[in-house]
Design a protein around this motif. Structure first.
Motif, PDB file in Angstrom:
ATOM      1  N   HIS A 159       0.755  -0.963   0.082  1.00  0.00           N
ATOM      2  CA  HIS A 159      -0.180  -0.139  -0.075  1.00  0.00           C
ATOM      3  C   HIS A 159       0.628   1.397  -0.005  1.00  0.00           C
ATOM      4  O   HIS A 159       0.574   2.295  -0.852  1.00  0.00           O
ATOM      5  N   ARG A 160       2.152   1.226   0.685  1.00  0.00           N
ATOM      6  CA  ARG A 160       2.993   2.370   0.794  1.00  0.00           C
ATOM      7  C   ARG A 160       3.282   2.644  -0.807  1.00  0.00           C
ATOM      8  O   ARG A 160       3.541   3.914  -1.128  1.00  0.00           O
ATOM      9  N   CYS A 161       3.543   1.620  -1.811  1.00  0.00           N
ATOM     10  CA  CYS A 161       3.752   2.165  -3.301  1.00  0.00           C
ATOM     11  C   CYS A 161       2.631   2.695  -3.878  1.00  0.00           C
ATOM     12  O   CYS A 161       2.891   3.884  -4.551  1.00  0.00           O
ATOM     13  N   TYR A 162       1.536   2.352  -3.475  1.00  0.00           N
ATOM     14  CA  TYR A 162       0.510   3.027  -4.229  1.00  0.00           C
ATOM     15  C   TYR A 162       0.385   4.614  -3.365  1.00  0.00           C
ATOM     16  O   TYR A 162       0.073   5.232  -4.325  1.00  0.00           O
ATOM     17  N   TYR A 183       9.124   2.064  -7.434  1.00  0.00           N
ATOM     18  CA  TYR A 183       7.841   1.508  -6.739  1.00  0.00           C
ATOM     19  C   TYR A 183       7.510  -0.126  -7.715  1.00  0.00           C
ATOM     20  O   TYR A 183       7.199  -0.946  -7.176  1.00  0.00           O
ATOM     21  N   ARG A 184       7.832   0.282  -8.819  1.00  0.00           N
ATOM     22  CA  ARG A 184       7.431  -0.749  -9.702  1.00  0.00           C
ATOM     23  C   ARG A 184       8.365  -1.949  -9.406  1.00  0.00           C
ATOM     24  O   ARG A 184       7.945  -3.055  -9.645  1.00  0.00           O
ATOM     25  N   HIS A 185       9.514  -1.797  -9.408  1.00  0.00           N
ATOM     26  CA  HIS A 185      10.690  -3.110  -9.023  1.00  0.00           C
ATOM     27  C   HIS A 185      10.286  -3.374  -7.667  1.00  0.00           C
ATOM     28  O   HIS A 185      10.326  -4.582  -7.463  1.00  0.00           O
ATOM     29  N   ILE A 188       7.514  -5.662  -7.812  1.00  0.00           N
ATOM     30  CA  ILE A 188       7.887  -7.201  -8.363  1.00  0.00           C
ATOM     31  C   ILE A 188       8.381  -7.905  -7.425  1.00  0.00           C
ATOM     32  O   ILE A 188       8.219  -9.190  -7.535  1.00  0.00           O
ATOM     33  N   ARG A 189       9.246  -7.422  -6.567  1.00  0.00           N
ATOM     34  CA  ARG A 189      10.113  -8.163  -5.669  1.00  0.00           C
ATOM     35  C   ARG A 189       9.031  -8.521  -4.543  1.00  0.00           C
ATOM     36  O   ARG A 189       9.110  -9.755  -3.809  1.00  0.00           O
ATOM     37  N   GLN A 190       8.023  -7.741  -4.024  1.00  0.00           N
ATOM     38  CA  GLN A 190       7.245  -7.907  -3.103  1.00  0.00           C
ATOM     39  C   GLN A 190       6.135  -8.936  -3.230  1.00  0.00           C
ATOM     40  O   GLN A 190       5.509  -9.882  -2.456  1.00  0.00           O
ATOM     41  N   PHE A 200      -1.463  -1.971 -10.034  1.00  0.00           N
ATOM     42  CA  PHE A 200      -0.407  -0.988  -9.907  1.00  0.00           C
ATOM     43  C   PHE A 200      -0.086  -0.208 -11.109  1.00  0.00           C
ATOM     44  O   PHE A 200       0.084   0.926 -11.232  1.00  0.00           O
ATOM     45  N   GLU A 201      -0.026  -0.846 -12.152  1.00  0.00           N
ATOM     46  CA  GLU A 201       0.181  -0.288 -13.522  1.00  0.00           C
ATOM     47  C   GLU A 201      -0.815   0.557 -13.940  1.00  0.00           C
ATOM     48  O   GLU A 201      -0.687   1.585 -14.626  1.00  0.00           O
TER      49      GLU A 201
END
Length: 213
Positions: A159-162, A183-185, A188-190, A200-201
């Motif tokens: 949610h932090r990424c968003y 955040y895209r990377h 992908i890791r998470q 997300f995209e």
């Protein structure tokens, strides 16, 4: 909702203090909440009961309606919970650098002492943090200053990424494109969840074309 005897005593002791700071008790949500022009600030009390003691965790944070109105369109939260979603939330322990700190209470005297410690924390640091942190500029700063490190200001790092991206876009952060890549990377890791990555995209596309009226 039925309150436990512990919660009844806890709220009874803390309500006058928080009321002086315009916080209202929402016992069904186990929190004190203060409505602001941009959303709300809240203090969440989470007791856990064991045979010989009660452990009390105190979380506090805020909601930016502007951030959440966008974020909740793309997150998979249940609709009933969306109006109560925090943008920032952390515990007193985390704020002070302790990962797993909780108050331990064995008696009414210890409960009174803990309530005094909670009040002192908010008088000295907590309320000031909430008042400064909840501006759009500071939400952007707190969530995005170290995009490659976990944020201590949220529990859900996905949610932090968003929310970090949304705050950056709303605040006209000049590093927005770099944050998108970071955040895209991180996403992908998470998570290997293609559904999550697709959402997300979609958020990224939405924000790239977003213009506040």
């Amino acid at each position: 909702m039925t309150l436990t005897p512990f919660e009844t005593k806890l709220y009874h002791q803390l309500t006058p203090f928080f009321a002086r700071h315009q916080y209202v008790l929402l016992s069904e949500k186990k929190q004190f909440r203060r409505t602001t022009e941009t959303g709300f600030q809240n203090v969440i009390l989470s007791p856990a009961f064991y045979s010989d003691e009660t452990m009390l965790e105190v979380n506090f944070g805020c909601r930016s309606d502007q951030v959440e109105q966008i974020a909740q369109q793309f997150l998979n939260n249940l609709p009933d919970y969306r109006p109560d979603a925090n943008t920032l939330i952390l515990s007193i322990g985390k704020f002070n650098g302790f990962q797993y700190f909780r108050y331990k209470i064995h008696s009414d005297d210890e409960l009174s002492d803990v309530c005094g410690q909670i009040e002192q924390f908010f008088d000295l640091e907590g309320f000031e943090f909430l008042d400064t942190a909840c501006t759009l500029h500071n939400l952007d700063r707190l969530l995005n200053d170290q995009p490659n490190q976990p944020s201590r200001y949220v529990y859900n790092q996905t949610h932090r990424c968003y929310k970090g991206l949304i705050a950056a876009r709303l605040n006209h952060n000049p590093h927005f494109d770099g944050l998108v890549d970071s955040y895209r990377h991180l996403m992908i890791r998470q998570t290997q969840n293609a559904y999550e990555q697709l959402h997300f995209e979609r958020l990224i596309t939405y924000l790239q074309h977003y213009s506040a009226n």
